[in-house]
Motif scaffolding. Structure first.
Motif, PDB file in Angstrom:
ATOM      1  N   ALA A  70     -34.426  16.407 -68.153  1.00 32.65           N
ATOM      2  CA  ALA A  70     -34.865  16.298 -66.730  1.00 32.65           C
ATOM      3  C   ALA A  70     -34.092  15.202 -66.105  1.00 32.65           C
ATOM      4  O   ALA A  70     -33.369  15.236 -64.895  1.00 32.65           O
ATOM      5  CB  ALA A  70     -36.459  16.259 -66.403  1.00 32.65           C
ATOM      6  N   ALA A  71     -33.932  14.002 -66.726  1.00 30.41           N
ATOM      7  CA  ALA A  71     -33.262  12.865 -66.273  1.00 30.41           C
ATOM      8  C   ALA A  71     -31.916  12.871 -66.406  1.00 30.41           C
ATOM      9  O   ALA A  71     -31.171  12.587 -65.445  1.00 30.41           O
ATOM     10  CB  ALA A  71     -33.569  11.635 -66.960  1.00 30.41           C
ATOM     11  N   VAL A  72     -31.289  13.358 -67.534  1.00 33.69           N
ATOM     12  CA  VAL A  72     -29.897  13.405 -67.677  1.00 33.69           C
ATOM     13  C   VAL A  72     -29.042  14.691 -66.793  1.00 33.69           C
ATOM     14  O   VAL A  72     -27.973  14.483 -66.530  1.00 33.69           O
ATOM     15  CB  VAL A  72     -29.314  13.352 -69.061  1.00 33.69           C
ATOM     16  N   LEU A 149     -17.155  15.157 -75.778  1.00 34.31           N
ATOM     17  CA  LEU A 149     -18.296  14.540 -74.749  1.00 34.31           C
ATOM     18  C   LEU A 149     -18.943  13.400 -74.819  1.00 34.31           C
ATOM     19  O   LEU A 149     -18.562  12.696 -75.807  1.00 34.31           O
ATOM     20  CB  LEU A 149     -19.567  15.604 -74.880  1.00 34.31           C
ATOM     21  N   ARG A 150     -19.410  12.996 -73.733  1.00 34.45           N
ATOM     22  CA  ARG A 150     -20.119  11.309 -73.895  1.00 34.45           C
ATOM     23  C   ARG A 150     -21.551  11.680 -73.597  1.00 34.45           C
ATOM     24  O   ARG A 150     -21.969  12.654 -72.500  1.00 34.45           O
ATOM     25  CB  ARG A 150     -19.376  10.507 -73.026  1.00 34.45           C
ATOM     26  N   THR A 151     -22.236  10.976 -74.151  1.00 35.83           N
ATOM     27  CA  THR A 151     -23.871  10.983 -73.834  1.00 35.83           C
ATOM     28  C   THR A 151     -24.012  10.211 -72.466  1.00 35.83           C
ATOM     29  O   THR A 151     -23.053   9.603 -72.064  1.00 35.83           O
ATOM     30  CB  THR A 151     -24.564   9.904 -74.877  1.00 35.83           C
ATOM     31  N   TYR A 152     -25.406  10.343 -72.135  1.00 32.23           N
ATOM     32  CA  TYR A 152     -25.639   9.665 -70.898  1.00 32.23           C
ATOM     33  C   TYR A 152     -25.426   8.411 -70.753  1.00 32.23           C
ATOM     34  O   TYR A 152     -25.051   7.727 -69.650  1.00 32.23           O
ATOM     35  CB  TYR A 152     -27.208  10.176 -70.508  1.00 32.23           C
ATOM     36  N   GLY A 153     -25.431   7.705 -71.686  1.00 35.17           N
ATOM     37  CA  GLY A 153     -25.219   6.211 -71.992  1.00 35.17           C
ATOM     38  C   GLY A 153     -23.615   5.966 -72.242  1.00 35.17           C
ATOM     39  O   GLY A 153     -23.516   4.646 -72.384  1.00 35.17           O
TER      40      GLY A 153
END
Length: 265
Positions: A70-72, A149-153
Motif C-alpha cells: 500500500a505504501a510503495v 529495478l530499484r526498491t522503494y529504498g
C-alpha cells in the motif's frame, strides 16, 4: 538437522547459540543467519530462555507485506484498508468474499499466483486496488524484459541478465520474482530501519538477541520490560512516519513478554 551434531557445532559451553548474521539475503534483502537461527523449529523455542534477571520482549510486524505494498504503490484504497488492525477484513468487504479468500488473493497477487481461488479473485483486486495491481504488473513486466529495478529504498534489483534470448520464451519465473522482490525488498528495508531505531533506544542492559523474518526479540532486565514494549511500538511509528511519509499507511506490531521465546508468543 537440529540434533547432537548441531549442538556440538553451534551451542557454546556457556549454553549460548550464536550465528553469523548478514544484513542482506539476495535480492530480497532480508536479514539471514547461520547456525539454524532462521529456521529453528517451534519445538526448540522453549529452550531459548532469557538470562537470569532478564525477560524477553517480542514484537512481530502484522501483515507487513500488504501494508508495504500500500505504501510503495501509493494506492489510496489499499492505504485506507491498512488503517485497520486487521487489514484483510476491509479488503474482504471490498472484494465481496470471506477473509481467508481475501488474504490468499492479496498474497497471491504479490507472489504472482494466477490459478485457483486466488486467480479467481485477481479481477476483483484489479477493480478494488488498481494502483497497487498496476505497480505489481509493472514490476513483473520488468522482470520478463530483463530490466533492472530499484526498491522503494533505492536498492538495485539486477534483472538485466534475465532477458530472453531472441526467439526464446519469456522466463515466467523472473516476472514473478520481480513482482515479489519490490515488496519483499521494501519490507526488508523498513524492518531494518525499525530494528536500528529500536537498538538505538534500548534501555540499559537490554539488547536485540534475534531478528527472525518480521520479528524482533529483545532481552531486557525484568524491570525494563514495559519500557522496551513501548519502545518497540513507538520506534515502529517513528520509523514509518519518515519511511512511508505521506502514504497514511498504518503499521502495527504484536508485542508480548515472557521468560522464553515460546513464552513470549
Amino acid at each position: 538437522t537440529f540434533g547432537y551434531r548441531w549442538l556440538d557445532e553451534h551451542v557454546s559451553t556457556d549454553g549460548r547459540l550464536r550465528g553469523t548474521w548478514s544484513g542482506s539475503d539476495g535480492a530480497a534483502g532480508r536479514m539471514t543467519a547461520t547456525a539454524g537461527l532462521h529456521n529453528l523449529p517451534a519445538d526448540l523455542r522453549p529452550a531459548i530462555v532469557a538470562t537470569f534477571g532478564h525477560t524477553f520482549v517480542r514484537a512481530d510486524l502484522g501483515q507487513i507485506e500488504p501494508r508495504v505494498l500500500a505504501a510503495v504503490s501509493g494506492d489510496p484504497a489499499l492505504a485506507r484498508a491498512a488503517a485497520e488492525d486487521d487489514m484483510y477484513a476491509p479488503v474482504a468487504a471490498q472484494l465481496g468474499c470471506d477473509r481467508p479468500t481475501a488474504k490468499v488473493a492479496v498474497l497471491a497477487a504479490m507472489y504472482g499466483q494466477t490459478s485457483g481461488t486466488a486467480g479467481a479473485a485477481l479481477a476483483d483486486l484489479d477493480r478494488a486496488y488498481p494502483v497497487a495491481m498496476a505497480y505489481l504488473r509493472a514490476a513483473e513486466q520488468a522482470g520478463l524484459r530483463g530490466t533492472d529495478l530499484r526498491t522503494y529504498g533505492g536498492r538495485l534489483l539486477r534483472l538485466s541478465g534475465a532477458a530472453p534470448a531472441p526467439g526464446a520464451e519469456r522466463p515466467i519465473g523472473h516476472g514473478r520474482f520481480a513482482r515479489n522482490a519490490v515488496v519483499q525488498g521494501a519490507a526488508a528495508e523498513l524492518f531494518k530501519a525499525w530494528a536500528a531505531t529500536v537498538r538505538a533506544g534500548l534501555p540499559e542492559g537490554a539488547e536485540v538477541v534475534l531478528c527472525l523474518h518480521d520479528e524482533l526479540l529483545l532481552q531486557v532486565p525484568e524491570a525494563a520490560a514495559d519500557d522496551a514494549a513501548h519502545l518497540l511500538r513507538d520506534a515502529l511509528q517513528g520509523t514509518a512516519r519518515w519511511w512511508a511519509a505521506g502514504s497514511q499507511v498504518r503499521f502495527v506490531a504484536e508485542v508480548s513478554t515472557g521468560p522464553s521465546w515460546a513464552g513470549a508468543h
